[in-house]
Write a protein that holds these residues in place. Structure first.
Motif, PDB file in Angstrom:
ATOM      1  N   GLU A   1       0.836  -1.207   0.000  1.00  0.00           N
ATOM      2  CA  GLU A   1       0.000   0.000   0.000  1.00  0.00           C
ATOM      3  C   GLU A   1       0.867   1.251   0.000  1.00  0.00           C
ATOM      4  OE1 GLU A   1      -3.330   2.184  -0.306  1.00  0.00           O
ATOM      5  OE2 GLU A   1      -3.322   0.002  -0.277  1.00  0.00           O
ATOM      6  N   GLN A   2       1.949   1.245   0.750  1.00  0.00           N
ATOM      7  CA  GLN A   2       2.873   2.379   0.753  1.00  0.00           C
ATOM      8  C   GLN A   2       3.519   2.562  -0.620  1.00  0.00           C
ATOM      9  OE1 GLN A   2       5.579   1.304   3.857  1.00  0.00           O
ATOM     10  NE2 GLN A   2       4.345   2.272   5.462  1.00  0.00           N
TER      11      GLN A   2
ATOM     12  N   ILE B   1       2.200   1.743  -3.466  1.00  0.00           N
ATOM     13  CA  ILE B   1       1.159   2.274  -4.348  1.00  0.00           C
ATOM     14  C   ILE B   1       1.037   3.778  -4.157  1.00  0.00           C
ATOM     15  CG2 ILE B   1      -1.343   2.319  -4.765  1.00  0.00           C
ATOM     16  CD1 ILE B   1      -1.325  -0.717  -4.059  1.00  0.00           C
ATOM     17  N   ARG B   2       0.973   4.227  -2.908  1.00  0.00           N
ATOM     18  CA  ARG B   2       0.860   5.659  -2.632  1.00  0.00           C
ATOM     19  C   ARG B   2       2.058   6.426  -3.178  1.00  0.00           C
ATOM     20  NH1 ARG B   2       0.424   5.056   2.843  1.00  0.00           N
ATOM     21  NH2 ARG B   2      -1.128   3.470   3.027  1.00  0.00           N
TER      22      ARG B   2
END
Length: 61
Positions: A45-46, A48-49
């Motif tokens: 998720e990190q 992706i951000r």
């Protein structure tokens, strides 16, 4: 009209300097890279951000 409204959203895919397709490719590559390295979901998720933020235009606000 709708495109110009969506393009004005500084966090939307249409504002990305790589274009919407470029943003999609960058996010997909971040996911693939995280999976290849066996990263946990939170780290992916990190990634992706970070991939999303790379294409954001510089703003003064």
């Amino acid at each position: 009209m709708e495109w110009s409204l969506r393009r004005g959203n500084p966090h939307g895919p249409l504002a990305d300097t790589r274009g919407a397709a470029g943003r999609t490719r960058a996010v997909a590559e971040a996911i693939r890279a995280g999976l290849r390295r066996g990263e946990p979901p939170g780290r992916i998720e990190q990634l992706i951000r970070a991939a999303e933020e790379e294409g954001m235009p510089l703003t003064l606000w």
